[in-house]
Design an enzyme around this catalytic site. Structure first.
Site, short mmCIF file in Angstrom:
data_model
loop_
_atom_site.label_atom_id
_atom_site.label_comp_id
_atom_site.label_asym_id
_atom_site.label_seq_id
_atom_site.Cartn_x
_atom_site.Cartn_y
_atom_site.Cartn_z
N HIS A 100 0.87 -1.17 0.05
CA HIS A 100 0.02 0.09 0.08
C HIS A 100 0.89 1.46 0.14
O HIS A 100 1.85 1.09 0.48
CB HIS A 100 -0.91 -0.06 1.19
CG HIS A 100 -0.09 0.08 2.60
ND1 HIS A 100 0.48 -0.84 3.06
CD2 HIS A 100 0.07 1.25 3.59
CE1 HIS A 100 1.00 -0.51 4.11
NE2 HIS A 100 0.89 0.59 4.58
N ASP A 102 0.15 4.89 1.84
CA ASP A 102 -0.35 5.27 2.87
C ASP A 102 -1.62 5.93 2.42
O ASP A 102 -1.55 6.99 1.81
CB ASP A 102 0.23 5.98 3.91
CG ASP A 102 1.15 4.84 4.74
OD1 ASP A 102 0.82 3.87 5.06
OD2 ASP A 102 2.29 5.44 4.66
N HIS A 261 4.67 0.34 0.59
CA HIS A 261 5.45 -0.45 1.27
C HIS A 261 4.52 -1.68 1.96
O HIS A 261 3.15 -1.86 1.62
CB HIS A 261 6.01 0.40 2.43
CG HIS A 261 5.01 0.94 3.13
ND1 HIS A 261 4.17 2.34 2.84
CD2 HIS A 261 4.42 0.89 4.46
CE1 HIS A 261 3.46 2.71 3.67
NE2 HIS A 261 3.57 1.80 4.68
N ARG A 276 4.73 6.22 14.54
CA ARG A 276 4.74 6.74 13.37
C ARG A 276 4.01 8.05 13.47
O ARG A 276 3.06 8.19 14.04
CB ARG A 276 3.86 5.82 12.50
CG ARG A 276 3.86 6.00 11.09
CD ARG A 276 3.24 5.24 10.13
NE ARG A 276 1.54 5.70 10.20
CZ ARG A 276 0.67 5.22 9.21
NH1 ARG A 276 0.87 4.19 8.52
NH2 ARG A 276 -0.49 5.96 9.24
C1 SIN Z 1 2.81 1.24 8.00
O1 SIN Z 1 2.11 0.63 6.95
O2 SIN Z 1 2.78 2.25 8.01
C2 SIN Z 1 3.61 0.27 8.95
C3 SIN Z 1 4.82 -0.03 8.59
C4 SIN Z 1 5.79 -0.97 9.33
O3 SIN Z 1 5.28 -1.22 10.46
O4 SIN Z 1 6.70 -1.40 9.08
#
Ligand code: SIN
Length: 285
Positions: A100, A102, A261, A276
């Site tokens: 995805h 974000d 990612h 995050r």
């Molecule tokens: C995310 O998609 O923001 C999480 C990425 C992660 O936990 O490595």
């Protein structure tokens, strides 16, 4: 900054940066060097950083406004910081465990994310990133022509919508380790260009997010699906990716406009906790 040491970790994207302390306020030269590294490598990593939530937020603010997650609850003390957690006893799906970009279903999806590792499994829990410039550039001229000027419809239905058929699984998935609320507004349709131009580098990238993209605008699901399936599979080619092995106090900063990612969910029985912070973005063009 003259002493920034940049070490690429893969051919396609990703570099570790040494010689910068993220707990300190970056001066203009350091800020410019880090931003250039982000533009050059798309995702940049820092090791052995220790900073407070305030310092995390201050670093992010150098790059833009901070965005609070609409569906997942932030820290009680700092609502803008999202704890991305999977407890050891949680054997369900993890947050971010799918390809995805974000919240591509927002009108103005984020510019980037700054993810700070607090608790990391002894093995597993890596994150894979993909270079969406490369994915675009590797398309045939015919496919580039087909996609030129075309928009795709994105929704947050599969991630945060209450009426999706997978709702039971998703509630189960998130209820144990994270405080996530499913909401109707996640199902709103938003159209974004399939090929977007980065506002700072001027480069074109493929802008699809496997979890959110529904169909091509002006086409039915059935007509769109083979094209989207092809683009989604194409964008996962290993040679467009890098894989980051986390350690406690590592930081990843990715440009959400030209990458996707995938957080691997291969560490059942072990705990993983990240913090995050989201830097706000602009409407894709
Ligand atoms: C995310 O998609 O923001 C999480 C990425 C992660 O936990 O490595």
């Amino acid at each position: 900054m003259t002493d920034l040491d940049i070490r690429p970790i893969a051919g396609a994207l990703g570099a570790e940066l040494y010689g910068v302390d993220l707990s300190e306020t970056l001066d203009d030269a350091a800020f410019a060097a880090v931003r250039q590294a982000l533009h050059d490598h798309l995702v940049i990593f820092f090791r052995d950083q220790t900073f407070t939530p305030e310092q995390h937020l201050a670093f992010a603010r150098r790059f833009g406004d901070i965005e609070t997650h609409r569906y997942a609850k932030g820290l009680p003390s700092h609502p803008e910081i999202l704890p991305v957690v999977k407890e050891a006893e949680d054997r369900a799906a993890n947050f971010g465990g799918i390809w995805h970009s974000d919240v591509s279903f927002h009108e103005e999806p984020p510019m980037g994310q700054i993810l700070y590792a607090l608790d990391i499994p002894e093995s597993g829990g890596d994150t894979i990133f993909v270079n969406m410039y490369r994915a675009y550039e590797a398309l045939s001229d015919g496919m580039k022509r087909l996609l030129e000027g075309r928009k795709a419809i994105h929704t947050g239905e599969r991630s945060y919508g209450p009426t999706d058929s997978e709702v039971t699984r998703r509630l189960d998935k998130f209820s144990r380790s994270m405080d996530v609320k499913m909401k109707d507004d996640a199902e709103a349709e938003v159209a974004h260009p399939v090929v977007r131009t980065h506002p700072e580098t001027g480069r074109k990238s493929l802008y699809i997010s496997a979890i959110s993209i529904q169909r091509l605008e002006g086409m039915t699901h059935a007509e769109s699906r083979p094209i989207l399936d092809h683009l989604i599979a194409h964008a996962q080619r290993p040679e467009f990716t890098c894989r980051f092995r986390w350690r406690k106090h590592s930081v990843a900063f990715w440009d959400n406009r030209c990458t996707q990612h995938y957080a691997l969910n291969d560490y059942h029985g072990q705990r993983r906790e990240m913090h995050r912070v989201t830097v706000a973005g602009e409407r894709p063009v």
